[in-house]
Design a protein around this motif. Sequence first.
Motif, mmCIF file in Angstrom:
data_model
loop_
_atom_site.group_PDB
_atom_site.id
_atom_site.type_symbol
_atom_site.label_atom_id
_atom_site.label_comp_id
_atom_site.label_asym_id
_atom_site.label_seq_id
_atom_site.Cartn_x
_atom_site.Cartn_y
_atom_site.Cartn_z
ATOM 1 N N THR A 98 -12.511 11.184 -6.960
ATOM 2 C CA THR A 98 -11.650 10.841 -8.099
ATOM 3 C C THR A 98 -10.341 11.612 -8.021
ATOM 4 O OG1 THR A 98 -13.581 10.370 -9.470
ATOM 5 C CG2 THR A 98 -11.518 10.787 -10.626
ATOM 6 N N HIS A 99 -10.421 12.877 -7.663
ATOM 7 C CA HIS A 99 -9.209 13.696 -7.521
ATOM 8 C C HIS A 99 -8.312 13.124 -6.417
ATOM 9 C CE1 HIS A 99 -6.633 17.176 -7.508
ATOM 10 N NE2 HIS A 99 -6.838 17.329 -6.202
ATOM 11 N N LYS A 100 -8.917 12.745 -5.284
ATOM 12 C CA LYS A 100 -8.127 12.168 -4.196
ATOM 13 C C LYS A 100 -7.503 10.832 -4.616
ATOM 14 C CE LYS A 100 -9.489 12.572 0.095
ATOM 15 N NZ LYS A 100 -10.322 12.534 1.310
ATOM 16 N N LEU A 101 -8.257 10.036 -5.372
ATOM 17 C CA LEU A 101 -7.733 8.754 -5.834
ATOM 18 C C LEU A 101 -6.548 8.967 -6.775
ATOM 19 C CD1 LEU A 101 -8.002 5.665 -5.936
ATOM 20 C CD2 LEU A 101 -9.594 5.970 -7.835
ATOM 21 N N ASN A 102 -6.684 9.942 -7.675
ATOM 22 C CA ASN A 102 -5.570 10.247 -8.577
ATOM 23 C C ASN A 102 -4.344 10.715 -7.802
ATOM 24 O OD1 ASN A 102 -6.904 9.531 -10.924
ATOM 25 N ND2 ASN A 102 -7.750 11.569 -11.236
ATOM 26 N N GLN A 103 -4.552 11.503 -6.754
ATOM 27 C CA GLN A 103 -3.426 11.922 -5.920
ATOM 28 C C GLN A 103 -2.784 10.718 -5.254
ATOM 29 O OE1 GLN A 103 -5.332 14.706 -3.258
ATOM 30 N NE2 GLN A 103 -4.425 16.463 -4.324
ATOM 31 N N ALA A 104 -3.601 9.805 -4.749
ATOM 32 C CA ALA A 104 -3.070 8.608 -4.091
ATOM 33 C C ALA A 104 -2.306 7.736 -5.087
ATOM 34 C CB ALA A 104 -4.213 7.818 -3.456
ATOM 35 N N HIS A 105 -2.845 7.575 -6.306
ATOM 36 C CA HIS A 105 -2.133 6.806 -7.332
ATOM 37 C C HIS A 105 -0.788 7.456 -7.646
ATOM 38 C CE1 HIS A 105 -5.791 4.575 -9.265
ATOM 39 N NE2 HIS A 105 -5.381 4.003 -8.157
ATOM 40 N N HIS A 106 -0.798 8.763 -7.754
ATOM 41 C CA HIS A 106 0.443 9.480 -8.054
ATOM 42 C C HIS A 106 1.456 9.276 -6.931
ATOM 43 C CE1 HIS A 106 3.087 12.537 -9.638
ATOM 44 N NE2 HIS A 106 3.063 13.177 -8.478
ATOM 45 N N LEU A 107 0.999 9.391 -5.691
ATOM 46 C CA LEU A 107 1.920 9.214 -4.566
ATOM 47 C C LEU A 107 2.419 7.777 -4.473
ATOM 48 C CD1 LEU A 107 0.143 11.441 -1.935
ATOM 49 C CD2 LEU A 107 2.271 11.925 -3.157
ATOM 50 N N LEU A 108 1.556 6.804 -4.771
ATOM 51 C CA LEU A 108 2.012 5.410 -4.784
ATOM 52 C C LEU A 108 3.023 5.172 -5.897
ATOM 53 C CD1 LEU A 108 -1.241 3.380 -4.049
ATOM 54 C CD2 LEU A 108 0.814 3.509 -2.644
ATOM 55 N N PHE A 109 2.798 5.797 -7.033
ATOM 56 C CA PHE A 109 3.749 5.679 -8.133
ATOM 57 C C PHE A 109 5.093 6.262 -7.720
ATOM 58 C CE2 PHE A 109 5.771 7.583 -11.892
ATOM 59 C CZ PHE A 109 5.996 6.433 -12.635
ATOM 60 N N LEU A 110 5.057 7.407 -7.075
ATOM 61 C CA LEU A 110 6.305 8.034 -6.607
ATOM 62 C C LEU A 110 6.969 7.174 -5.549
ATOM 63 C CD1 LEU A 110 5.274 11.787 -6.388
ATOM 64 C CD2 LEU A 110 6.570 10.646 -8.191
ATOM 65 N N ALA A 111 6.172 6.546 -4.688
ATOM 66 C CA ALA A 111 6.743 5.697 -3.642
ATOM 67 C C ALA A 111 7.384 4.454 -4.230
ATOM 68 C CB ALA A 111 5.655 5.301 -2.645
ATOM 69 N N SER A 112 6.838 3.933 -5.321
ATOM 70 C CA SER A 112 7.401 2.721 -5.911
ATOM 71 C C SER A 112 8.579 3.023 -6.821
ATOM 72 C CB SER A 112 6.326 1.949 -6.680
ATOM 73 O OG SER A 112 5.910 2.706 -7.803
ATOM 74 N N ASN A 113 8.727 4.274 -7.240
ATOM 75 C CA ASN A 113 9.834 4.692 -8.110
ATOM 76 C C ASN A 113 10.556 5.883 -7.470
ATOM 77 O OD1 ASN A 113 9.147 2.835 -10.167
ATOM 78 N ND2 ASN A 113 7.517 4.216 -10.833
ATOM 79 N N PRO A 114 11.525 5.638 -6.592
ATOM 80 C CA PRO A 114 12.218 6.732 -5.899
ATOM 81 C C PRO A 114 12.875 7.722 -6.866
ATOM 82 C CG PRO A 114 12.746 4.641 -4.871
ATOM 83 C CD PRO A 114 11.976 4.343 -6.113
ATOM 84 N N SER A 115 13.326 7.270 -8.010
ATOM 85 C CA SER A 115 13.938 8.191 -8.965
ATOM 86 C C SER A 115 12.890 9.153 -9.530
ATOM 87 C CB SER A 115 14.621 7.426 -10.092
ATOM 88 O OG SER A 115 13.670 6.617 -10.764
ATOM 89 N N ALA A 116 11.652 8.661 -9.693
ATOM 90 C CA ALA A 116 10.574 9.521 -10.172
ATOM 91 C C ALA A 116 10.165 10.502 -9.089
ATOM 92 C CB ALA A 116 9.376 8.687 -10.595
ATOM 93 N N ALA A 117 10.361 10.115 -7.815
ATOM 94 C CA ALA A 117 9.983 10.997 -6.711
ATOM 95 C C ALA A 117 10.857 12.238 -6.691
ATOM 96 C CB ALA A 117 10.092 10.250 -5.389
ATOM 97 N N SER A 118 12.149 12.052 -6.900
ATOM 98 C CA SER A 118 13.042 13.224 -6.886
ATOM 99 C C SER A 118 12.789 14.099 -8.118
ATOM 100 C CB SER A 118 14.502 12.797 -6.810
ATOM 101 O OG SER A 118 14.803 11.937 -7.892
ATOM 102 N N ALA A 119 12.445 13.491 -9.243
ATOM 103 C CA ALA A 119 12.137 14.274 -10.447
ATOM 104 C C ALA A 119 10.801 15.007 -10.270
ATOM 105 C CB ALA A 119 12.068 13.366 -11.667
ATOM 106 N N SER A 120 9.876 14.363 -9.591
ATOM 107 C CA SER A 120 8.572 14.981 -9.386
ATOM 108 C C SER A 120 8.645 16.108 -8.376
ATOM 109 C CB SER A 120 7.569 13.930 -8.911
ATOM 110 O OG SER A 120 6.327 14.520 -8.643
ATOM 111 N N ALA A 121 9.551 16.020 -7.437
ATOM 112 C CA ALA A 121 9.688 17.068 -6.428
ATOM 113 C C ALA A 121 10.105 18.380 -7.072
ATOM 114 C CB ALA A 121 10.692 16.649 -5.364
#
Length: 166
Positions: A98-121
């Motif tokens: 479940t933890h790995k899945l949540n990480q993957a969802h988070h990374l996919l979300f960041l990949a689909s929203n480049p503006s969120a990726a820079s804010a998340s970094a």
Amino acid sequence: MECSSKHRSITAKKRLTQDQLHLLETSFITNPKLEGESKQELASKLGLPPKQVAIWYQNKRARCKTEAIEHDYEATQLQLQNVLAHNQRLQSEVGRLTHKLNQAHHLLFLASNPSAASASASASTSAPSFSVPGSSSLNSPASMNSIWENAEVLPIMEELYACLLE
């Protein structure tokens, strides 16, 4: 007084000898239930009354049944402990996945929203637990091409790949 001496002789049990016990045990192994003739024959070999032989057989059957129940109980307890340990391992594995899945969802979300990726970094490195709403848009080829063409997304996708390989 006569009654007490009679009572004493009734309650005083005569213990069986080792030879008698051995003969009873071997006889019990071959035939756990005695019938009339074999009971009489065994009683005469042992020098005991037939009723005492019958009672010994009855008690032996009861002991065997109790031992079998105790053995079954111990086996059931062992099975229960094994099942509980296996359940605990599975729950631990579910938590890890479940933890790995949540990480993957988070990374996919960041990949689909480049503006969120820079804010998340610049934010915390721990991945929040959420599901990505509207993730069906990630399945379209045009959407995936735009994600891959974005230079900020490549490190995120590498991290996603590494996360999935763990």
